[in-house]
Design a protein around this motif. Sequence first.
Motif, PDB file in Angstrom:
ATOM      1  N   CYS A 183      24.703 -71.185 -39.916  1.00  0.00           N
ATOM      2  CA  CYS A 183      25.274 -70.450 -38.780  1.00  0.00           C
ATOM      3  C   CYS A 183      26.688 -69.973 -39.082  1.00  0.00           C
ATOM      4  N   ARG A 232      26.735 -66.718 -36.722  1.00  0.00           N
ATOM      5  CA  ARG A 232      25.774 -66.719 -35.610  1.00  0.00           C
ATOM      6  C   ARG A 232      25.767 -68.093 -34.962  1.00  0.00           C
ATOM      7  N   THR A 233      25.325 -68.130 -33.710  1.00  0.00           N
ATOM      8  CA  THR A 233      25.242 -69.416 -33.015  1.00  0.00           C
ATOM      9  C   THR A 233      23.945 -70.128 -33.406  1.00  0.00           C
ATOM     10  N   GLN A 234      23.933 -71.431 -33.187  1.00  0.00           N
ATOM     11  CA  GLN A 234      22.728 -72.210 -33.446  1.00  0.00           C
ATOM     12  C   GLN A 234      21.581 -71.720 -32.571  1.00  0.00           C
TER      13      GLN A 234
END
Length: 79
Positions: free
Chosen positions: A21, A26-28
């Motif tokens: 991530c 990016r988010t989880q």
Amino acid sequence: MTTRIDIRLPEQELEILKTYCQEQNRTQTEVIREFIRSLKKKSKTNDLAITRVSNPSNCPPIPHHRQSEYRCGGSTPEI
């Protein structure tokens, strides 16, 4: 509408997710959602997941030492 789920991961897998991530910025949640969507594309039929959840006989075997962590059938599995 969204539904919240909680999952348990070994530390090593959590670190893999966090590293990925961070590298991808990016988010989880985004990564996990994308993975889930990719499962639909990989399935032979679009309702494969529904069949597995609604029919316990189609559920994959679960190692004996982990059975208490999962529910199969009409319930949502606790992962």
